[in-house]
Design an enzyme around this catalytic site. Structure first.
Site, PDB file in Angstrom:
ATOM      1  N   TYR A  54      65.143  35.423 -10.422  1.00 53.26           N
ATOM      2  CA  TYR A  54      64.295  36.571  -9.965  1.00 53.26           C
ATOM      3  C   TYR A  54      63.296  35.474  -9.317  1.00 53.26           C
ATOM      4  O   TYR A  54      62.704  36.201  -8.632  1.00 53.26           O
ATOM      5  CB  TYR A  54      63.266  36.645 -11.324  1.00 53.26           C
ATOM      6  CG  TYR A  54      64.370  37.871 -12.232  1.00 53.26           C
ATOM      7  CD1 TYR A  54      64.459  39.576 -11.318  1.00 53.26           C
ATOM      8  CD2 TYR A  54      64.765  37.886 -13.227  1.00 53.26           C
ATOM      9  CE1 TYR A  54      65.201  40.258 -12.059  1.00 53.26           C
ATOM     10  CE2 TYR A  54      65.965  38.980 -14.054  1.00 53.26           C
ATOM     11  CZ  TYR A  54      65.898  39.965 -13.521  1.00 53.26           C
ATOM     12  OH  TYR A  54      66.425  40.917 -13.895  1.00 53.26           O
ATOM     13  N   GLN A  87      62.077  52.318  -9.190  1.00 52.54           N
ATOM     14  CA  GLN A  87      62.713  51.951 -10.010  1.00 52.54           C
ATOM     15  C   GLN A  87      62.873  50.077  -9.517  1.00 52.54           C
ATOM     16  O   GLN A  87      63.215  49.122  -9.410  1.00 52.54           O
ATOM     17  CB  GLN A  87      63.752  52.288 -10.257  1.00 52.54           C
ATOM     18  CG  GLN A  87      64.307  53.355 -10.806  1.00 52.54           C
ATOM     19  CD  GLN A  87      66.219  54.637 -10.732  1.00 52.54           C
ATOM     20  OE1 GLN A  87      66.592  53.739 -11.640  1.00 52.54           O
ATOM     21  NE2 GLN A  87      65.783  55.193  -9.760  1.00 52.54           N
ATOM     22  N   ASN A  88      62.223  50.301  -8.289  1.00 55.24           N
ATOM     23  CA  ASN A  88      62.558  49.349  -7.833  1.00 55.24           C
ATOM     24  C   ASN A  88      61.360  48.342  -7.875  1.00 55.24           C
ATOM     25  O   ASN A  88      60.306  48.418  -8.364  1.00 55.24           O
ATOM     26  CB  ASN A  88      62.233  49.176  -6.140  1.00 55.24           C
ATOM     27  CG  ASN A  88      63.509  49.376  -5.622  1.00 55.24           C
ATOM     28  OD1 ASN A  88      64.368  49.996  -6.573  1.00 55.24           O
ATOM     29  ND2 ASN A  88      63.143  50.537  -4.536  1.00 55.24           N
ATOM     30  N   VAL A  89      61.398  46.332  -7.977  1.00 49.35           N
ATOM     31  CA  VAL A  89      60.319  45.519  -8.446  1.00 49.35           C
ATOM     32  C   VAL A  89      59.900  45.223  -7.444  1.00 49.35           C
ATOM     33  O   VAL A  89      59.331  44.029  -7.408  1.00 49.35           O
ATOM     34  CB  VAL A  89      61.714  45.106  -9.101  1.00 49.35           C
ATOM     35  CG1 VAL A  89      61.538  45.581 -10.474  1.00 49.35           C
ATOM     36  CG2 VAL A  89      62.746  43.529  -8.738  1.00 49.35           C
ATOM     37  N   ASP A  90      60.682  45.967  -6.067  1.00 49.62           N
ATOM     38  CA  ASP A  90      60.156  45.123  -4.932  1.00 49.62           C
ATOM     39  C   ASP A  90      58.509  45.407  -4.859  1.00 49.62           C
ATOM     40  O   ASP A  90      57.954  46.468  -5.314  1.00 49.62           O
ATOM     41  CB  ASP A  90      60.978  45.283  -3.709  1.00 49.62           C
ATOM     42  CG  ASP A  90      61.114  46.494  -3.413  1.00 49.62           C
ATOM     43  OD1 ASP A  90      60.067  47.304  -2.807  1.00 49.62           O
ATOM     44  OD2 ASP A  90      61.931  46.735  -3.110  1.00 49.62           O
ATOM     45  N   HIS A 105      59.938  50.373 -13.352  1.00 50.81           N
ATOM     46  CA  HIS A 105      60.819  48.203 -14.036  1.00 50.81           C
ATOM     47  C   HIS A 105      60.541  47.254 -13.577  1.00 50.81           C
ATOM     48  O   HIS A 105      60.846  46.206 -14.455  1.00 50.81           O
ATOM     49  CB  HIS A 105      62.587  48.481 -13.406  1.00 50.81           C
ATOM     50  CG  HIS A 105      63.264  49.205 -13.786  1.00 50.81           C
ATOM     51  ND1 HIS A 105      64.331  50.051 -13.306  1.00 50.81           N
ATOM     52  CD2 HIS A 105      63.593  50.799 -15.231  1.00 50.81           C
ATOM     53  CE1 HIS A 105      65.259  51.132 -13.939  1.00 50.81           C
ATOM     54  NE2 HIS A 105      63.762  51.422 -15.327  1.00 50.81           N
ATOM     55  N   GLY A 173      67.775  57.456  -2.768  1.00 44.01           N
ATOM     56  CA  GLY A 173      68.590  55.905  -2.626  1.00 44.01           C
ATOM     57  C   GLY A 173      68.043  55.607  -4.177  1.00 44.01           C
ATOM     58  O   GLY A 173      68.455  54.283  -4.742  1.00 44.01           O
ATOM     59  N   THR A 174      69.055  56.210  -5.033  1.00 44.58           N
ATOM     60  CA  THR A 174      69.413  56.022  -6.439  1.00 44.58           C
ATOM     61  C   THR A 174      70.043  56.887  -7.213  1.00 44.58           C
ATOM     62  O   THR A 174      70.462  57.961  -6.531  1.00 44.58           O
ATOM     63  CB  THR A 174      67.772  55.701  -7.509  1.00 44.58           C
ATOM     64  OG1 THR A 174      68.729  55.768  -8.906  1.00 44.58           O
ATOM     65  CG2 THR A 174      67.575  57.451  -7.528  1.00 44.58           C
ATOM     66  N   SER A 175      71.808  56.065  -7.721  1.00 42.88           N
ATOM     67  CA  SER A 175      72.495  56.445  -8.066  1.00 42.88           C
ATOM     68  C   SER A 175      72.169  57.652  -9.528  1.00 42.88           C
ATOM     69  O   SER A 175      73.362  57.664  -9.847  1.00 42.88           O
ATOM     70  CB  SER A 175      73.752  55.109  -8.319  1.00 42.88           C
ATOM     71  OG  SER A 175      73.072  54.030  -9.567  1.00 42.88           O
TER      72      SER A 175
HETATM   73  P1  OAD Z   1      71.742  51.887  -7.021  1.00 41.48           P
HETATM   74  O1  OAD Z   1      72.146  50.103  -6.942  1.00 41.48           O
HETATM   75  O2  OAD Z   1      73.228  51.622  -8.843  1.00 41.48           O
HETATM   76  O3  OAD Z   1      72.444  52.679  -6.353  1.00 41.48           O
HETATM   77  C1  OAD Z   1      71.724  52.334  -4.560  1.00 41.48           C
HETATM   78  C2  OAD Z   1      71.756  53.421  -4.054  1.00 41.48           C
HETATM   79  O4  OAD Z   1      71.222  53.621  -3.099  1.00 41.48           O
HETATM   80  C3  OAD Z   1      73.115  54.211  -3.736  1.00 41.48           C
HETATM   81  O5  OAD Z   1      73.059  55.700  -4.567  1.00 41.48           O
HETATM   82  C4  OAD Z   1      73.479  54.434  -2.779  1.00 41.48           C
HETATM   83  O6  OAD Z   1      74.508  55.021  -2.162  1.00 41.48           O
HETATM   84  C5  OAD Z   1      72.332  54.565  -1.757  1.00 41.48           C
HETATM   85  N1  OAD Z   1      71.361  53.578  -0.824  1.00 41.48           N
HETATM   86  C6  OAD Z   1      72.423  52.472  -0.449  1.00 41.48           C
HETATM   87  N2  OAD Z   1      72.314  52.145   0.957  1.00 41.48           N
HETATM   88  C7  OAD Z   1      70.676  53.518   0.658  1.00 41.48           C
HETATM   89  C8  OAD Z   1      70.304  53.244   2.274  1.00 41.48           C
HETATM   90  N3  OAD Z   1      70.436  53.231   3.051  1.00 41.48           N
HETATM   91  N4  OAD Z   1      69.144  54.868   2.278  1.00 41.48           N
HETATM   92  C9  OAD Z   1      69.424  55.081   0.642  1.00 41.48           C
HETATM   93  N5  OAD Z   1      70.109  55.293   0.187  1.00 41.48           N
HETATM   94  C10 OAD Z   1      70.695  54.468   0.636  1.00 41.48           C
HETATM   95  O7  OAD Z   1      70.783  51.289  -7.794  1.00 41.48           O
HETATM   96  P2  OAD Z   1      69.303  51.815  -8.680  1.00 41.48           P
HETATM   97  O8  OAD Z   1      69.556  53.783  -9.069  1.00 41.48           O
HETATM   98  O9  OAD Z   1      68.716  52.020  -8.154  1.00 41.48           O
HETATM   99  O10 OAD Z   1      67.388  47.904 -13.185  1.00 41.48           O
HETATM  100  O11 OAD Z   1      69.401  50.809 -10.078  1.00 41.48           O
HETATM  101  C11 OAD Z   1      68.339  51.829 -10.952  1.00 41.48           C
HETATM  102  C12 OAD Z   1      67.995  50.100 -11.529  1.00 41.48           C
HETATM  103  O12 OAD Z   1      69.764  49.454 -12.281  1.00 41.48           O
HETATM  104  C13 OAD Z   1      67.294  49.718 -10.775  1.00 41.48           C
HETATM  105  O13 OAD Z   1      66.139  49.380 -11.484  1.00 41.48           O
HETATM  106  C14 OAD Z   1      68.136  48.018 -11.749  1.00 41.48           C
HETATM  107  C15 OAD Z   1      69.547  48.268 -11.731  1.00 41.48           C
HETATM  108  O14 OAD Z   1      70.397  47.417 -12.933  1.00 41.48           O
HETATM  109  C16 OAD Z   1      66.669  47.040 -13.934  1.00 41.48           C
HETATM  110  O15 OAD Z   1      67.243  45.902 -13.170  1.00 41.48           O
HETATM  111  C17 OAD Z   1      66.037  46.951 -15.003  1.00 41.48           C
END
Ligand code: OAD
Length: 233
Positions: A54, A87-90, A105, A173-175
C-alpha cells in the site's frame, strides 16, 4: 431540481491516469498474490509486505493526476446531483472536483488502528510510508484503511440507498467481479436510464443497459453529450 446521477466506478476509471487495474492482463493481481496483500490473514502473516504494497500504491498516487473522465464526471455537477460510489481507493475523483464520493473499499490516504476501527487518520498529503511501529493514540499498530477480502463493507448500506435513489445510473471501468459492490446494480430502479462505459464487454445480467464500449475519457465525453441532449429535450 437537478436529477440524481449515480456513478459506480472501478479501477478502469483511473487506468488512463496510469494506475493499474486489478484483473486485466498485467493487472495488480497478476503481480501480487491477492491473498498475501489484500486479506486480514495476509496482514497477520506478513504485515511488512502488506504495508509496503500500500505504501507503493500511495506513492504512485502522488505522481498521477485525474484524467479527462474524472474531470468530465466532476463537470456534470453543474447540471446534475452527482453521487459517486467508487470501488477505487485513490483520491482522483475528489482531486477532479467531485464533491460527493463514497469509497466502498476504503481510501489509500487514510490509515486506521488495528485495535480500534473507529480510529481513522488522514495521512499528511506528502506522507506515503506507513511503517511497523507507527501506532494509533491507544498504542495499536496502524494499518491501511482498506476493505480487504473477507472483511465487511461498512459503506455498503449507504451505497444501496444511493443506488436506489438514482434517476440515472452509470457504471464505469469495473469488471463487476467483486461483491457486494457488483450487486449494487440490482438495487437500481427499473425503468431509469443505465449506462456502462468500458472498453471490454462486461456481464451485467441486465438487458436495459446502454453500453458505451470506450475508455473512461472518451466514454464520459459521449455520455455528457447524451445527458446534455436529454436536458434540452
Ligand atoms: P478490475 O481490474 O476487475 O476491472 C477493471 C475494469 O476496467 C475492466 O472491466 C476493464 O475492461 C476496464 N478498463 C480497463 N481500461 C479502462 C479504461 N481506460 N477506461 C474504462 N475502463 C477500463 O477492477 P474493479 O472492477 O475495480 O478491491 O475491481 C473491483 C475490486 O477488486 C477493487 O476495488 C479491488 C479489487 O480486488 C479491493 O482491493 C478490496
Amino acid at each position: 431540481m437537478k436529477k440524481r446521477l449515480v456513478v459506480l466506478t472501478g479501477a478502469g476509471m483511473s487506468a488512463e491516469s496510469g494506475i493499474s487495474t486489478f484483473r486485466d492482463s498485467g493487472g495488480l493481481w497478476d503481480k501480487y498474490p491477492v491473498e498475501q496483500v489484500a486479506t486480514p490473514e495476509g496482514f497477520a502473516a506478513n504485515p511488512q509486505l502488506v504495508l509496503d504494497f500500500y505504501n507503493t500504491r500511495r506513492k504512485e498516487l502522488l505522481n498521477v493526476k485525474p484524467n479527462e473522465g474524472h474531470l468530465g464526471i466532476a463537470a456534470l455537477e453543474k447540471d446534475f446531483d452527482v453521487r459517486i460510489i467508487t470501488q477505487n481507493v485513490d483520491n482522483l475523483h475528489e482531486r477532479a472536483g467531485s464533491s460527493q464520493v463514497l469509497h466502498l473499499h476504503g481510501e489509500l490516504t487514510k490509515v486506521r488502528s488495528t485495535g480500534d476501527e473507529s480510529l481513522i487518520y488522514e495521512l499528511p498529503p506528502d506522507k506515503y510510508d506507513v511503517k511497523i511501529g507507527d501506532k494509533c493514540e491507544k498504542g495499536f499498530q496502524l494499518r491501511p484503511h482498506i476493505v480487504w477480502f473477507g472483511e465487511a463493507v461498512p459503506m455498503f448500506d449507504e451505497a444501496v440507498r444511493t443506488a436506489q435513489s438514482a434517476d440515472i445510473f452509470v457504471v464505469i471501468g469495473t469488471s463487476l467481479n467483486v461483491y457486494p459492490a457488483a450487486g449494487l446494480l440490482n438495487y437500481v430502479p427499473k425503468g431509469i436510464p443505465v449506462y456502462l462505459i468500458d472498453p471490454k464487454e462486461v456481464n451485467t445480467y441486465r438487458n436495459d443497459i446502454r453500453f458505451l464500449k470506450k475508455g473512461a475519457s472518451e466514454g464520459v465525453r459521449e455520455l455528457t453529450e447524451i445527458l446534455r441532449k436529454g436536458l434540452s429535450e
